[in-house]
Design a protein around this motif. Structure first.
Motif, PDB file in Angstrom:
ATOM      1  N   ASP A   1       0.862  -1.184   0.000  1.00 30.90           N
ATOM      2  CA  ASP A   1       0.000   0.000   0.000  1.00 30.90           C
ATOM      3  C   ASP A   1       0.902   1.239   0.000  1.00 30.90           C
ATOM      4  O   ASP A   1       1.594   1.508   0.973  1.00 30.90           O
ATOM      5  CB  ASP A   1      -0.899  -0.022   1.246  1.00 30.90           C
ATOM      6  N   LEU A   2       0.891   2.002  -1.106  1.00 30.48           N
ATOM      7  CA  LEU A   2       1.739   3.194  -1.208  1.00 30.48           C
ATOM      8  C   LEU A   2       1.367   4.257  -0.174  1.00 30.48           C
ATOM      9  O   LEU A   2       2.212   5.062   0.213  1.00 30.48           O
ATOM     10  CB  LEU A   2       1.656   3.785  -2.612  1.00 30.48           C
ATOM     11  N   ASN A   3       0.133   4.272   0.277  1.00 27.04           N
ATOM     12  CA  ASN A   3      -0.299   5.245   1.287  1.00 27.04           C
ATOM     13  C   ASN A   3       0.126   4.841   2.699  1.00 27.04           C
ATOM     14  O   ASN A   3       0.093   5.662   3.614  1.00 27.04           O
ATOM     15  CB  ASN A   3      -1.817   5.423   1.242  1.00 27.04           C
ATOM     16  N   ASN A   4       0.504   3.592   2.864  1.00 28.73           N
ATOM     17  CA  ASN A   4       0.929   3.095   4.167  1.00 28.73           C
ATOM     18  C   ASN A   4       2.172   2.223   3.978  1.00 28.73           C
ATOM     19  O   ASN A   4       2.112   1.004   4.096  1.00 28.73           O
ATOM     20  CB  ASN A   4      -0.210   2.289   4.820  1.00 28.73           C
ATOM     21  N   PRO A   5       3.329   2.853   3.674  1.00 26.31           N
ATOM     22  CA  PRO A   5       4.551   2.074   3.394  1.00 26.31           C
ATOM     23  C   PRO A   5       5.048   1.352   4.646  1.00 26.31           C
ATOM     24  O   PRO A   5       4.749   1.762   5.768  1.00 26.31           O
ATOM     25  CB  PRO A   5       5.550   3.131   2.934  1.00 26.31           C
ATOM     26  N   PRO A   6       5.792   0.279   4.451  1.00 19.13           N
ATOM     27  CA  PRO A   6       6.332  -0.460   5.605  1.00 19.13           C
ATOM     28  C   PRO A   6       7.259   0.417   6.442  1.00 19.13           C
ATOM     29  O   PRO A   6       7.906   1.324   5.925  1.00 19.13           O
ATOM     30  CB  PRO A   6       7.106  -1.609   4.978  1.00 19.13           C
ATOM     31  N   LYS A   7       7.313   0.108   7.729  1.00 18.00           N
ATOM     32  CA  LYS A   7       8.167   0.860   8.657  1.00 18.00           C
ATOM     33  C   LYS A   7       9.471   0.108   8.945  1.00 18.00           C
ATOM     34  O   LYS A   7      10.283   0.546   9.732  1.00 18.00           O
ATOM     35  CB  LYS A   7       7.412   1.118   9.948  1.00 18.00           C
ATOM     36  N   GLY A   8       9.614  -1.045   8.307  1.00 17.87           N
ATOM     37  CA  GLY A   8      10.795  -1.864   8.530  1.00 17.87           C
ATOM     38  C   GLY A   8      10.646  -3.209   7.865  1.00 17.87           C
ATOM     39  O   GLY A   8       9.846  -3.371   6.946  1.00 17.87           O
TER      40      GLY A   8
END
Length: 121
Positions: free
Chosen positions: A40-47
């Motif tokens: 999801d480009l609006n919610n990119p991974p944090k790690g």
């Protein structure tokens, strides 16, 4: 006289080379890279997420089960600390002893596990 000095130096250099070669062989281990998935480009991974679902922040490094990993914005890179016995040359009278608690390994005589194999005899 010069021949004796040259021979002694050559023999010492050969011993050092063979022992260093053994260290390189012991360092041979498996590695893998897991590309970071962006769903999801609006919610990119944090790690990076390991096989058990634990999240590690970008820039972090960790060791678990004798595998060292690091996390970047490209993905997760991991390498085993332990050597891969299948890719090693081990003399017939020797065997690889692995200590998974200490994440260490050594090649020892089959007949006496307290003695490290000497590649030069």
């Amino acid at each position: 006289m010069h021949t004796d000095v040259f021979y002694s130096l050559f023999q010492t250099s050969l011993h050092v080379f063979v022992y260093l070669l053994g260290v390189v062989v012991l360092c041979d281990s498996f590695c893998f890279f897991k590309l970071l998935e962006i769903k999801d480009l609006n919610n990119p991974p944090k790690g990076c997420t390991d096989r058990d679902g634990k999240l590690y922040d970008f820039g972090s490094e960790w060791t678990r089960d004798c595998v060292q990993c690091s996390c970047t914005k490209d993905g997760m890179s991991c390498c085993s600390i332990l050597p891969d016995a299948d890719t090693m040359y081990i003399p017939e009278d020797c065997e690889l002893m692995v200590d998974k608690e200490a994440c260490s390994a050594k090649v020892v005589l089959k007949s006496d596990h307290t003695k490290v194999c000497d590649p030069i005899q």
